[in-house]
Scaffold this motif. Structure first.
Motif, PDB file in Angstrom:
ATOM      1  N   LEU A  12      53.634  38.297  38.484  1.00 35.45           N
ATOM      2  CA  LEU A  12      52.556  38.134  39.833  1.00 35.45           C
ATOM      3  C   LEU A  12      51.199  38.286  39.314  1.00 35.45           C
ATOM      4  N   ASN A  13      50.274  37.433  39.273  1.00 37.11           N
ATOM      5  CA  ASN A  13      48.897  37.524  39.153  1.00 37.11           C
ATOM      6  C   ASN A  13      48.063  37.063  40.111  1.00 37.11           C
ATOM      7  N   ALA A  14      47.536  38.199  40.924  1.00 36.22           N
ATOM      8  CA  ALA A  14      46.517  37.743  42.100  1.00 36.22           C
ATOM      9  C   ALA A  14      45.385  38.471  41.854  1.00 36.22           C
ATOM     10  N   PRO A  15      44.377  37.700  41.166  1.00 35.99           N
ATOM     11  CA  PRO A  15      43.113  38.165  40.616  1.00 35.99           C
ATOM     12  C   PRO A  15      42.072  38.576  42.034  1.00 35.99           C
ATOM     13  N   LYS A  16      41.247  39.268  41.751  1.00 38.59           N
ATOM     14  CA  LYS A  16      40.192  39.491  43.064  1.00 38.59           C
ATOM     15  C   LYS A  16      39.295  38.349  42.839  1.00 38.59           C
ATOM     16  N   ASN A  17      39.435  37.107  43.431  1.00 33.97           N
ATOM     17  CA  ASN A  17      38.448  35.919  43.141  1.00 33.97           C
ATOM     18  C   ASN A  17      37.555  35.842  44.142  1.00 33.97           C
ATOM     19  N   GLN A  18      37.746  36.501  45.546  1.00 35.51           N
ATOM     20  CA  GLN A  18      36.818  36.487  46.586  1.00 35.51           C
ATOM     21  C   GLN A  18      35.824  37.355  46.083  1.00 35.51           C
ATOM     22  N   VAL A  19      34.412  37.119  46.759  1.00 35.50           N
ATOM     23  CA  VAL A  19      33.357  37.996  46.546  1.00 35.50           C
ATOM     24  C   VAL A  19      32.374  38.212  47.868  1.00 35.50           C
ATOM     25  N   ASN A  20      32.429  39.761  47.808  1.00 33.68           N
ATOM     26  CA  ASN A  20      31.527  40.114  49.152  1.00 33.68           C
ATOM     27  C   ASN A  20      30.105  39.937  48.634  1.00 33.68           C
ATOM     28  N   LYS A  21      29.504  39.024  49.225  1.00 36.40           N
ATOM     29  CA  LYS A  21      27.974  39.128  48.539  1.00 36.40           C
ATOM     30  C   LYS A  21      27.177  39.985  49.024  1.00 36.40           C
ATOM     31  N   GLY A  24      28.697  43.112  47.250  1.00 31.98           N
ATOM     32  CA  GLY A  24      28.481  43.045  45.653  1.00 31.98           C
ATOM     33  C   GLY A  24      29.961  43.507  45.053  1.00 31.98           C
ATOM     34  N   PHE A  25      31.027  43.193  45.804  1.00 31.28           N
ATOM     35  CA  PHE A  25      32.214  43.329  44.782  1.00 31.28           C
ATOM     36  C   PHE A  25      33.219  42.395  45.021  1.00 31.28           C
ATOM     37  N   ASN A  26      34.384  42.180  44.133  1.00 33.80           N
ATOM     38  CA  ASN A  26      35.360  41.229  44.439  1.00 33.80           C
ATOM     39  C   ASN A  26      36.516  41.838  44.974  1.00 33.80           C
ATOM     40  N   TYR A  27      37.121  40.999  45.605  1.00 38.84           N
ATOM     41  CA  TYR A  27      38.568  41.456  46.161  1.00 38.84           C
ATOM     42  C   TYR A  27      39.641  40.191  46.299  1.00 38.84           C
TER      43      TYR A  27
END
Length: 155
Positions: A12-21, A24-27
């Motif tokens: 399983l590969n579920a990268p943190k592609n969402q961005v909290n603008k 300033g972090f990925n989730y």
């Protein structure tokens, strides 16, 4: 059957592609994990279910999400994990159903993280750090209560 879980956990590969603008972090979201795991469910001939329930602990409402992986050949549960998220009393710009939905998504995400051994070290998620959290003592007490309520070793 447990080998099927191992295959999913290792592939399983579920990268943190969402961005909290704002912060300033990925989730990663619950939906990101579900999209990533679907091909592996087909590959391993397994089915994933997620259910929610509401529990009251010390006068506060918590959403309990339970993720269970089933073997499609025997329909036996391979593994199951649960996670809790507390509903905030008031969340600016959200109505009550949105607050419950956010708590559900958060609890589901962590139930999936634990089931599939997804490392979320120091993950701040998509929300600001002003989100209500439990103290270390409250967390320990809550975890101990959750463990005591388990009926089997897989819970």
């Amino acid at each position: 059957m447990k080998k099927k879980l191992l295959v999913i956990q290792s592939k399983l590969n579920a990268p943190k592609n969402q961005v909290n603008k704002f912060w300033g972090f990925n989730y990663r979201s619950c939906e990101d994990i579900l999209m990533a795991v679907k091909p592996l469910l087909e590959e391993t001939n397994t089915t994933l279910t997620i259910s929610d329930s509401v529990e009251v602990l010390e006068g506060r409402f918590y959403i309990k999400a339970t993720a269970t992986l089933y073997d499609n050949e025997s329909w036996e549960a391979i593994a199951s994990t649960s996670a809790y998220a507390r509903e905030q009393e008031d969340k600016k710009w959200m109505d009550q159903s949105q607050v419950t939905g956010a708590a559900s998504s958060y609890a589901r995400k962590y139930a999936l993280n634990w089931l599939f051994c997804i490392d979320d070290n120091r993950d701040a998620d998509a929300m600001s750090p002003t989100v209500n959290t439990l103290t270390v003592d409250e967390s320990f007490e809550w975890v101990m209560k959750a463990i005591e309520s388990c009926k089997t070793s897989t819970e």
